[in-house]
Enzyme design. Structure first.
Site, PDB file in Angstrom:
ATOM      1  N   ARG A 118      -1.046 -31.432  40.875  1.00  0.00           N
ATOM      2  CA  ARG A 118      -0.549 -30.362  41.739  1.00  0.00           C
ATOM      3  C   ARG A 118       0.919 -30.626  42.044  1.00  0.00           C
ATOM      4  O   ARG A 118       1.280 -31.733  42.423  1.00  0.00           O
ATOM      5  CB  ARG A 118      -1.360 -30.264  43.031  1.00  0.00           C
ATOM      6  CG  ARG A 118      -1.167 -28.950  43.764  1.00  0.00           C
ATOM      7  CD  ARG A 118      -2.089 -28.844  44.971  1.00  0.00           C
ATOM      8  NE  ARG A 118      -3.476 -28.595  44.617  1.00  0.00           N
ATOM      9  CZ  ARG A 118      -4.442 -28.358  45.515  1.00  0.00           C
ATOM     10  NH1 ARG A 118      -4.145 -28.344  46.802  1.00  0.00           N
ATOM     11  NH2 ARG A 118      -5.670 -28.149  45.126  1.00  0.00           N
ATOM     12  N   SER A 176      -4.764 -23.921  45.294  1.00  0.00           N
ATOM     13  CA  SER A 176      -5.556 -23.685  46.491  1.00  0.00           C
ATOM     14  C   SER A 176      -4.721 -23.077  47.612  1.00  0.00           C
ATOM     15  O   SER A 176      -4.191 -21.985  47.473  1.00  0.00           O
ATOM     16  CB  SER A 176      -6.239 -24.992  46.927  1.00  0.00           C
ATOM     17  OG  SER A 176      -7.188 -24.759  47.936  1.00  0.00           O
ATOM     18  N   ARG A 201     -12.405 -22.733  50.470  1.00  0.00           N
ATOM     19  CA  ARG A 201     -12.466 -23.126  51.876  1.00  0.00           C
ATOM     20  C   ARG A 201     -12.748 -21.904  52.734  1.00  0.00           C
ATOM     21  O   ARG A 201     -12.473 -20.775  52.345  1.00  0.00           O
ATOM     22  CB  ARG A 201     -11.141 -23.753  52.319  1.00  0.00           C
ATOM     23  CG  ARG A 201     -10.916 -25.171  51.833  1.00  0.00           C
ATOM     24  CD  ARG A 201      -9.537 -25.658  52.271  1.00  0.00           C
ATOM     25  NE  ARG A 201      -9.380 -27.093  52.114  1.00  0.00           N
ATOM     26  CZ  ARG A 201      -9.017 -27.684  50.998  1.00  0.00           C
ATOM     27  NH1 ARG A 201      -8.780 -26.953  49.922  1.00  0.00           N
ATOM     28  NH2 ARG A 201      -8.888 -29.004  50.937  1.00  0.00           N
ATOM     29  N   LYS A 253     -16.841 -27.774  46.997  1.00  0.00           N
ATOM     30  CA  LYS A 253     -16.811 -26.911  48.179  1.00  0.00           C
ATOM     31  C   LYS A 253     -16.734 -25.458  47.741  1.00  0.00           C
ATOM     32  O   LYS A 253     -16.170 -25.132  46.702  1.00  0.00           O
ATOM     33  CB  LYS A 253     -15.651 -27.285  49.097  1.00  0.00           C
ATOM     34  CG  LYS A 253     -14.286 -27.309  48.450  1.00  0.00           C
ATOM     35  CD  LYS A 253     -13.264 -27.812  49.445  1.00  0.00           C
ATOM     36  CE  LYS A 253     -11.885 -27.961  48.814  1.00  0.00           C
ATOM     37  NZ  LYS A 253     -11.836 -29.101  47.868  1.00  0.00           N
TER      38      LYS A 253
END
Length: 615
Positions: A66, A168, A331, A441
């Site tokens: 990232r 994300s 999330r 998740k």
């Protein structure tokens, strides 16, 4: 002389010898936008910036590669994604003799950057092109998907691995390359290190085919799994729905924000699967926007400051619950209106509610106490210990992992192999996994589960917040605090943690914090744990990141750690009260005192020029 493929004359590069070989490597192929970025840096002689871009490489953190998008080996761009995929291919060939039949799954989010020509979709297509050039079948989603769809598809199709192009909830400048192993879990050691080694051995693109984005559009080895995966996922989602009739008749109204990302369509479908009417979307944030135009930062974990549009819409629509998924929908943030005020739940508080709900419904169909012996709940070690309190009373198993859902996914796979059930898992940064639908998740399934929980509680004249306090009355109050400071200078981070390890003399950690004695210290960076007879940490040693945990005499557990995805030092603290102690104000005051000391005495923000959280 001038190199035909080079963006600048070679003699100019030779005036900066540290960079010449790297720039020559970079110059063999690139898109016009990244070429222009390097030319501008060279023309303005910004050598420090060039060194930061060209003289270091990305490494795998808690969520894969990232970094900002743009020109350079330390950035996400066409070349570094091609190099990463070549390294991944080589490693997969070593690990899977049948990789040519198992293939790869590739997904992407909605990120993009005009000035570098990088978009998640383009980078996903280049990832596919590298594999297709080696006759590896690729299941490349035709449109953006939630991150959980990639590990779900890896397991469903038995793929060798999966790649998700996403950053994300990071700032708009960033993108990422997240790798999933054949078990659907994010890669962990030793795979991450071995893939990096393979990448460094495969730096020059193999052929022109690696750059042919169009190859993903016409190669017969490329298939689109979108319809099949979406239908299968929604069908399996039914396993988490326990009160469909109640959902269909519930008067509750929900608002959902997808934070300019992928979540809108998929959360709407998940609600329909559960029998609900779709939630009311926040119109300004419903559609994909790589600039995240309506929010200061695209992270719903930041709370009320970034949820303002959602909360105001909910007030106008008389909706009592707000749900917000982050841009790649892994999330979930939740807020509830009660008595004219909004309560934004922390990740730890939501985990208390979801963990209770999952066990409550499981127990309905498994009344025998002995049945709980095969049930597990998991949490990362910096998260609340509330599930541990559940386990002590209810008789199931609880385990902690290192931070990062890759460790939860890996442990979940191990438990499944031995016939055990992983009922719920979470990390405090609003990452939840209800059931075992996906080994990662999942904000989409969590949104539907929270809606059903709220509807069930409403039918019993309870709110989410009231039920949270009921849980605390039964299992003990757990008060927690999580925040961070920003440090853009790695040597400063090293200095801070070195000082902590030598706080009271060489090799001596702090003995007090906020006036309370430190009972135990665990340092997973070095492998030290004073609570163990041999002083060795039970959790795996992670030398590549910093993490120190203090257990205090008053029951506070506090952790300092570096983020694996951002230039942050995060701090976590929790006070687990004894059963019967419900003095919430007193508990919060005591915790705040310790947390402030942790920040001021150990991190020294002013002395170290740390940037405090801005929301």
């Amino acid at each position: 002389a001038e190199q035909p493929d080079s963006p600048v004359p070679l003699q100019v590069l030779l005036h900066v010898p540290l960079l010449s070989s790297q720039s020559e490597q970079w110059a063999f192929r690139q898109n016009p936008q990244t070429r222009a970025q390097l030319e501008a840096l060279l023309a303005s002689r910004r050598l420090d910036e060039l060194r930061s871009r060209l003289c270091s490489r990305m490494s795998f953190g808690t969520a894969g590669l990232r970094a900002p998008m743009g020109a350079g080996f330390s950035r996400i761009n066409d070349l570094t994604v091609i190099q990463s995929t070549q390294g991944l291919y080589s490693y997969l060939c070593r690990c899977f003799p049948d990789v040519s039949s198992r293939g790869l799954v590739v997904g992407f989010d909605t990120r993009g950057q005009e000035e570098s020509g990088c978009s998640s979709q383009r980078l996903a297509r280049l990832t596919a092109a590298v594999m297709l050039s080696k006759d590896i079948p690729v299941r490349l989603f035709s449109s953006y998907v939630p991150t959980p769809y990639v590990p779900y598809a890896v397991r469903k199709f038995g793929a060798a691995a999966g790649v998700m192009i996403t950053a994300s909830h990071n700032p708009k400048e960033d993108n990422g390359y997240k790798v999933y192993w054949c078990n659907g879990a994010q890669i962990s050691s030793p795979h991450d290190k071995e893939i990096l080694r393979s990448i460094e051995e495969q730096l020059e693109p193999w052929s022109a085919s690696c750059w042919e984005e169009e190859l993903a559009g016409h190669c017969s080895l490329r298939t689109d799994p979108l319809q099949e995966v979406n239908s299968s996922y929604m069908e399996e989602l039914n396993s988490l729905c326990f009160h469909r009739d109640l959902n269909a008749s519930s008067p509750l109204k929900f608002v959902h924000s997808s934070f300019h990302g992928v979540g809108h369509v998929f959360v709407q479908q998940a609600f329909r699967t559960f029998g609900f009417a779709p939630p009311i979307p926040v119109p300004e944030q419903r559609d994909p926007d790589p600039n995240f135009s309506s929010v200061r930062c695209p992270n719903p974990e930041e709370g009320e400051a970034v949820l303002e549009l959602s909360l105001r819409l909910a007030e106008r629509e008389n909706a009592t619950v707000v749900l917000a998924t982050d841009p790649d929908a892994d999330r979930l943030a939740v807020a509830e209106q009660s008595g004219g005020c909004w309560k934004v739940f922390s990740g730890n508080e939501l985990a208390a509610l979801l963990g209770w709900w999952m066990f409550f419904n499981w127990r309905e169909s498994h009344p025998e106490p002995a049945d709980a012996q095969s049930v597990y709940m998991l949490a990362t070690t910096v998260s609340s210990k509330i599930l541990q309190a559940f386990a002590r009373i209810e008789g199931f198993h609880f385990e902690e992992t290192l931070p990062g859902f890759k460790w939860i996914g890996k442990r979940m796979h191990e438990l499944a192999k031995t016939g055990n059930l992983m009922l719920f898992a979470f990390e405090e940064s609003i990452g939840f996994l209800c059931g075992s639908l996906v080994p990662d998740k999942d904000g989409v399934s969590a949104a539907a589960v929270v809606a059903e929980l709220a509807a069930y509680l409403h039918s019993r004249n309870l709110t989410l917040n009231q039920q949270l306090h009921n849980i605390y009355q039964t299992y003990g109050y757990h008060v927690s605090k999580t925040s961070y400071v920003i440090c853009n200078d790695p040597p400063t981070i090293q200095k801070i943690f070195s000082r902590i390890r030598n706080f009271d003399g060489e090799g001596s950690y702090p003995k007090t914090c906020g006036g309370h004695n430190v009972l135990h210290v665990r340092d997973v960076t070095t492998g030290y744990d004073s609570s163990q007879p041999d002083h060795r940490s039970v959790l795996p040693v992670t030398k590549s990141s910093q993490m120190i945990t203090f257990t205090l005499q008053n029951g506070v557990v506090a952790t300092l750690r570096t983020s694996g995805t951002e230039p942050k030092i995060k701090y976590y603290s929790e006070l687990c009260a004894a059963l019967g102690n419900s003095d919430m104000a007193g508990l919060q005051e005591e915790l705040q005192s310790v947390t402030q000391a942790l920040l001021d005495d150990f991190l020294e923000p002013d002395r170290n020029n740390l940037i405090r959280r801005f929301v």
